[in-house]
Design an enzyme around this catalytic site. Structure first.
Site, PDB file in Angstrom:
ATOM      1  N   GLU A 172     -76.605  63.855 -76.772  1.00 39.47           N
ATOM      2  CA  GLU A 172     -78.140  64.424 -76.845  1.00 39.47           C
ATOM      3  C   GLU A 172     -78.764  64.248 -78.070  1.00 39.47           C
ATOM      4  OE1 GLU A 172     -78.107  67.562 -73.302  1.00 39.47           O
ATOM      5  OE2 GLU A 172     -78.011  68.401 -75.292  1.00 39.47           O
ATOM      6  N   GLU A 330     -75.318  65.217 -67.329  1.00 42.42           N
ATOM      7  CA  GLU A 330     -75.206  66.758 -67.131  1.00 42.42           C
ATOM      8  C   GLU A 330     -76.108  67.345 -66.374  1.00 42.42           C
ATOM      9  OE1 GLU A 330     -75.544  68.607 -70.962  1.00 42.42           O
ATOM     10  OE2 GLU A 330     -74.108  67.237 -72.189  1.00 42.42           O
ATOM     11  N   GLU A 378     -72.306  79.082 -75.671  1.00 40.72           N
ATOM     12  CA  GLU A 378     -72.455  78.662 -74.172  1.00 40.72           C
ATOM     13  C   GLU A 378     -71.613  79.120 -73.035  1.00 40.72           C
ATOM     14  OE1 GLU A 378     -74.692  74.471 -73.902  1.00 40.72           O
ATOM     15  OE2 GLU A 378     -72.675  74.387 -75.151  1.00 40.72           O
ATOM     16  N   LYS A 379     -71.098  80.278 -73.647  1.00 40.78           N
ATOM     17  CA  LYS A 379     -69.838  80.973 -72.594  1.00 40.78           C
ATOM     18  C   LYS A 379     -70.558  81.407 -71.256  1.00 40.78           C
ATOM     19  CE  LYS A 379     -69.990  85.484 -75.317  1.00 40.78           C
ATOM     20  NZ  LYS A 379     -70.547  84.854 -76.415  1.00 40.78           N
TER      21      LYS A 379
END
Length: 692
Positions: A172, A330, A378-379
């Site tokens: 990204e 994604e 980002e959990k």
């Protein structure tokens, strides 16, 4: 290593191996299925379970090592590849292809601690520090040297590994730092300007520096548009946008070149973020440098039309890919973690989202990520394997999607054919949203998405293309808010009407040249002759103002509301199709139609409400003689992909809460059932009929 040049050509690297670089991950059969895989986050026992579960889910490709730099190189020049070697071997043994990353998406702490000068900077001088990701300035020669070295090390180690199917450059690029204002960026910007203009006098002319005593005597005096007492020079801002997109592309090109020199037959990509939320990079400009286009897309929890925005972004990605199949690199199985209020996906929504991308050209469906992280920022971002493990709806959906993609293998390689084109241009996007304009409330994509929604609701397939694209195959071309356009781009649009097609142009289009200089003589500048009108002044409306517009002739019938924007427009050959009923412009044209050659050119000089926009789209579709792919109930998405030998694939995606029926014949691929005349698709479900 010498400092790298950000002023790189967009031409694909040559020479390629005999026969050319393959345009698809090598060894990947059928539709691709998988996601980002980060084994460095997990112990050995979990890694062993991962491969077993991937096989169960039908995964056939994963992206590996995207954020692994600090694990692979824990100290400068000291490498630990044992875990990645083992993982590559294990994935190969399981028949899973690997999109191997350059591992450069986030530099390790030792690098930025030792060389803080590589950190990026905001316009106000704030330095963005270590602790997140993408903490680098792509224009800094030293960082570029480290990144190229890491990519080279990866390529040398895995050049002959049988699992290697695709290179995934960085991640990204430009996501978090689309514009860097550091001293390294300033130096690179000056070099780019010197190459672009050739002389400081040419720059002064292009930037209109006679205004506000901004005339430069040398390129060395030029800076990026950093925080200033008031509005920065608009052409300076626009050029900095151009430069920044090219600088980020130059970073990709350098890493790509390092990989290609060592692995000339392995295709190379990086994941775009082509959607309504990302405007920092001109992806049309980048496309020629990728062997296959890859895109990341996430729906917005607060948007009730998120499935329509998804379709728009998928059609944009297909346009960037030149109509060829592309990779959905994604998306999410359920909720993300980074929106203000995150939303769990409804039953069937993950399947609908995934197959909507496939319907619009994606031949591979991938997610962030394979296994939901236990720690880190980002959990709480969903994954194919959630925190709850196997005993969960998300895992069941993961397995079901894998089976669906296997069933849809015949779709691979087929393409979408459209008779409608919607013109989108990143430079016009940048320029239209600069400061010191008639209204700061205008947003470039506002009309594009409003008009696209009406096409989507009618099942009309639409390509999203740039102004210079080949428009010869389209019966209707829609040009929303193309504030900046070149002479050649405007002529390309006009040629559609001249040969018998229909063109629709909306307000604030054709206003300026590529230098952001106003085209004099009346608006809409570049499109005046095509449209047969002349606007003498804009009458922008305040937040609480609205006017009434009534259709007077043709297919635009009814009375509608309008807001944001009106214009004092005079007819110069065109016919008024709708007029303002009230306000300062009562009785003047709001929508016009001009006969051009054997075609027609329409102009919408105001922002119509949803009913008015629907009526306008109905009118231009009728003018062009176009209808949807298949008649379908409201909220049912219908898209057709065309394959070889006359085969076609009709995707029917039911976004409603009730069963829906459409006319179709053939074999439904997800169930294997024969379809003859009528197809019923359950509420929230998807059907794909192989026709012919």
């Amino acid at each position: 290593m010498a400092p790298t040049d950000v002023n790189r050509s967009t031409a694909p690297l040559s020479p390629a191996p005999a026969g050319g670089v393959p345009g698809w991950p090598t060894g990947l059969t059928g539709l691709g299925y998988g996601g980002d895989y980060n084994p460095e986050q997990w112990p050995q026992a979990t890694r062993l379970e991962d491969v077993e579960m991937m096989i169960e889910a039908g995964v056939n490709i994963v992206s590996v090592a995207i954020f692994a730099w600090a694990t692979l190189e824990p100290a400068e020049g000291e490498y630990d590849f044992d875990w990645l070697d083992e993982m590559m071997d294990r994935l190969h043994a399981a028949g899973i292809r690997v999109a191997l990353a350059t591992a450069t998406a986030s530099p390790p702490p030792w690098l930025t601690a030792r060389h803080p000068e590589v950190l990026p900077q905001l316009a106000d001088g704030t330095v963005l520090g270590q602790g997140g990701r993408q903490s680098y300035a792509v224009t800094h020669p030293l960082f570029r040297e480290y990144a190229i070295r890491m990519a080279t090390v990866m390529a040398e180690r895995y050049k002959d590994h049988p699992a290697l199917a695709l290179w995934h450059v960085d991640n990204e690029i430009g996501c978090h730092v689309p514009r860097d204002y550091s001293d390294a960026a300033a130096s690179a910007f000056r070099s780019w300007l010197a190459e672009r203009y050739g002389s400081i006098d040419a720059l002064n002319t292009a930037w209109g520096t006679a205004f506000w005593s901004q005339r430069y005597g040398t390129f060395e005096d030029v800076l990026p548009p950093r925080a200033a007492p008031t509005y920065a020079n608009p052409t300076q801002q626009l050029d900095f946008d151009r430069f920044s997109s090219r600088a980020l592309l130059g970073y990709y090109q350098d890493l790509r070149d390092a990989l290609r020199a060592i692995t000339p037959a392995v295709p190379i990509t990086t994941n775009f973020m082509a959607s309504s939320g990302t405007k920092g990079m001109d992806y049309f400009d980048w496309a020629g440098d990728l062997d296959v286009i890859s895109n990341d897309h996430y729906t917005s929890a607060e948007n009730p039309d998120r499935h329509i925005e998804l379709a728009f972004s998928a059609d944009l990605t297909r346009g960037i890919a030149g109509g060829q199949p592309w990779i959905l690199m994604e998306h999410s199985t359920s909720a993300v973690n980074w929106q203000p209020r995150n939303r769990t996906k409804a039953p069937g929504e993950m399947l609908r989202n995934s197959l909507a991308h496939v319907a619009r050209g994606a031949d591979s469906v991938m997610f962030f990520q394979w296994r939901q992280s236990q720690a880190g920022a980002e959990k709480f971002h969903s994954a194919m394997v959630p925190h709850a493990g196997r005993e969960s709806d998300v895992w069941n959906n993961t397995v079901a999607l894998g089976q669906a993609l296997k069933d849809l293998a015949p779709v691979k390689g087929s393409t979408v054919r459209s008779r409608v084109a919607l013109v989108l241009d990143y430079e016009a996007w940048w320029a239209s949203e600069l400061d010191s304009h008639p209204t700061q409330a205008l947003r470039y994509l506002d009309q594009a998405q409003a008009l696209y929604k009406q096409l989507w609701l009618r099942g009309v397939s639409t390509d999203v293309v740039r102004p210079g694209s080949d428009l010869s195959g389209y019966d209707l071309v829609i040009v929303p808010t193309l504030y900046l356009v070149s002479d050649s781009g405007a002529a390309n649009v006009a040629a559609v009407a001249e040969r018998g097609g229909t063109v629709l142009v909306t307000y604030f289009s054709g206003i300026v040249t590529p230098e952001d200089h106003v085209r004099l003589g009346g608006y809409p500048g570049a499109f005046r002759d095509l449209l047969g009108i002349r606007t003498e002044e804009f009458y922008t409306l305040q937040a609480d103002e609205q006017v009434s517009v009534t259709g007077t002739s043709g297919d635009l019938v009814g009375t509608f509301g309008a807001d944001l924007w009106t214009e004092k427009t005079h007819l110069a050959g065109a016919q008024a199709v709708a007029v303002y009923d009230d306000g300062a412009l009562a009785g003047l044209p709001a929508v016009t139609r001009n006969t051009v050659g054997s075609g027609a050119a329409w102009y919408a000089a105001t922002r119509l409400d949803e009913a008015g926009t629907a009526a306008l789209v109905e009118a231009v579709l009728a003018d062009a003689g176009l209808t949807g792919e298949v008649e379908a109930p409201a909220g049912v998405e219908v898209v057709r992909r065309h394959g070889s030998g006359g085969a076609s694939f009709l995707f029917v995606i039911n976004h409603t809460g009730t069963d829906a029926s459409v006319k179709a014949s053939g074999r439904e691929l997800l169930t294997g059932a024969a379809v003859s005349g009528d197809l019923t698709v359950a509420a929230g479900a998807v059907a794909v009929v192989q026709e012919g």
